[in-house]
Design a protein around this motif. Structure first.
Motif, mmCIF file in Angstrom:
data_model
loop_
_atom_site.group_PDB
_atom_site.id
_atom_site.type_symbol
_atom_site.label_atom_id
_atom_site.label_comp_id
_atom_site.label_asym_id
_atom_site.label_seq_id
_atom_site.Cartn_x
_atom_site.Cartn_y
_atom_site.Cartn_z
ATOM 1 N N TYR A 138 0.824 -1.213 0.000
ATOM 2 C CA TYR A 138 0.000 0.000 0.000
ATOM 3 C C TYR A 138 0.853 1.256 0.000
ATOM 4 O O TYR A 138 0.435 2.297 -0.490
ATOM 5 C CB TYR A 138 -0.919 -0.004 1.230
ATOM 6 N N GLU A 216 -12.658 -2.003 0.361
ATOM 7 C CA GLU A 216 -11.675 -0.981 0.018
ATOM 8 C C GLU A 216 -10.548 -0.849 1.037
ATOM 9 O O GLU A 216 -9.452 -0.368 0.699
ATOM 10 C CB GLU A 216 -12.368 0.388 -0.131
ATOM 11 N N ILE A 217 -10.796 -1.233 2.281
ATOM 12 C CA ILE A 217 -9.742 -1.055 3.296
ATOM 13 C C ILE A 217 -8.983 -2.350 3.599
ATOM 14 O O ILE A 217 -8.122 -2.359 4.478
ATOM 15 C CB ILE A 217 -10.314 -0.460 4.601
ATOM 16 N N TYR A 255 -8.290 3.719 9.622
ATOM 17 C CA TYR A 255 -9.198 2.756 8.994
ATOM 18 C C TYR A 255 -10.180 2.111 9.966
ATOM 19 O O TYR A 255 -11.231 1.630 9.564
ATOM 20 C CB TYR A 255 -8.381 1.659 8.298
#
Length: 294
Positions: A138, A216-217, A255
């Motif tokens: 990421y 998405e996370i 998150y």
């Protein structure tokens, strides 16, 4: 004096991270008290423990591969049983007893002290490379992480590593002997990346026990987990206790809510401890080598 300073720093870090976690817990205590497990939490936690046990077995296999890389191949069964038996000792003061146990076991199998010691010294280096790889999933543009991973990839090249190893032995006044690494350890490097992936999947299942998460996370959660695990490897503390938890609370804060993170990191630690204890108990119930009669 040096030993005292090392112990002071190690336990000082543990104390500092403990204070940070305690403060965070105090700040968000009402939210933590309100935490509830999801209806399927038992299933998710069972899967997490199963994956954690599988991760331990995979780590043991990787250690066996490292010994083979050092031209001392061992049976997978022996590597797994020996690794699992000694895994819980990492939490004892000193943080070396799990490594010491494996070195002694390797010596009893006829592997030289230096190569046995080298195998457990190389293992965290490879795991750091795997953690860096997961963290970069990421954070692909993080220059410090890229440089650190590149450095490790260069150091573990047989030509480079052998020169460093022989130079280190020469400084200690010891004779050099042959080559240490039989080939470039690409399979081990990929294996440690998979190891870190399994670790992060275990953490995800723990999070599922508290809350559903959006697709998405997934990527930032797994990558952030890798970075937090990396910090727990390079910052000295017994078994990484406290360092991983504090790092995860900081890195994954964007998150997940602090309350869920507190519940998840504490539960994750319990899950991994349970997996290590289950693995150690199982390892004591089987022979290290079915061909060797006790």
């Amino acid at each position: 004096m040096k030993r005292f300073l090392q112990d002071f720093m190690r336990w000082g870090i543990l104390g500092a991270t403990g204070i940070f976690i305690a403060k965070t817990l105090n700040d968000y205590w009402p939210e933590v008290r309100a935490l509830q497990f999801q209806p399927q939490a038992g299933i998710f936690l069972s899967i997490a423990i199963a994956v954690a046990i599988g991760t331990q077995l995979w780590s043991a296999i990787l250690w066996g591969w490292i010994l083979a890389l050092l031209q001392n191949p061992v049976p997978k069964r022996w590597a797994m049983v020996t690794f699992l038996k000694n895994a819980p000792a990492k939490y004892a003061p000193g943080s070396i007893w799990h490594l010491y146990g494996r070195v002694v076991a390797a010596q009893n199998r006829g592997i030289g002290l230096e190569l046995a010691t080298l195998s457990v010294m190389l293992e965290p280096l490879f795991v750091i490379a795997g953690a860096l790889g997961l963290a970069l999933w990421y954070r692909a543009t993080s220059v410090p992480l890229i440089l650190a991973l590149t450095g490790i990839l260069i150091v573990v090249h047989p030509l480079v590593f052998d020169k460093l190893w022989k130079g280190w032995r020469g400084l200690r006044g010891k004779k050099t002997f042959g080559t240490t690494l039989s080939e470039y350890p690409l399979s081990i490097l990929m294996g440690t990346l998979w190891f870190m992936g399994l670790r992060s999947i275990t953490f995800l299942f723990v999070v599922f026990a508290f809350t559903p998460i959006d697709w998405e996370i997934y990527k930032p959660l797994m990558s952030g987990f890798g970075f937090a695990w990396l910090l727990s490897l390079v910052i000295p503390a017994p078994g990484g206790l406290g360092v991983f938890e504090a790092s995860a609370l900081h890195v994954l804060d964007p998150y997940l809510s602090p309350a869920i993170l507190l519940g998840a990191v504490c539960t994750y630690r319990l899950v991994t401890l349970c997996a290590e204890l289950i693995g150690a108990i199982a390892a004591h119930l089987v022979r290290e080598d079915p061909l060797i009669l006790s």
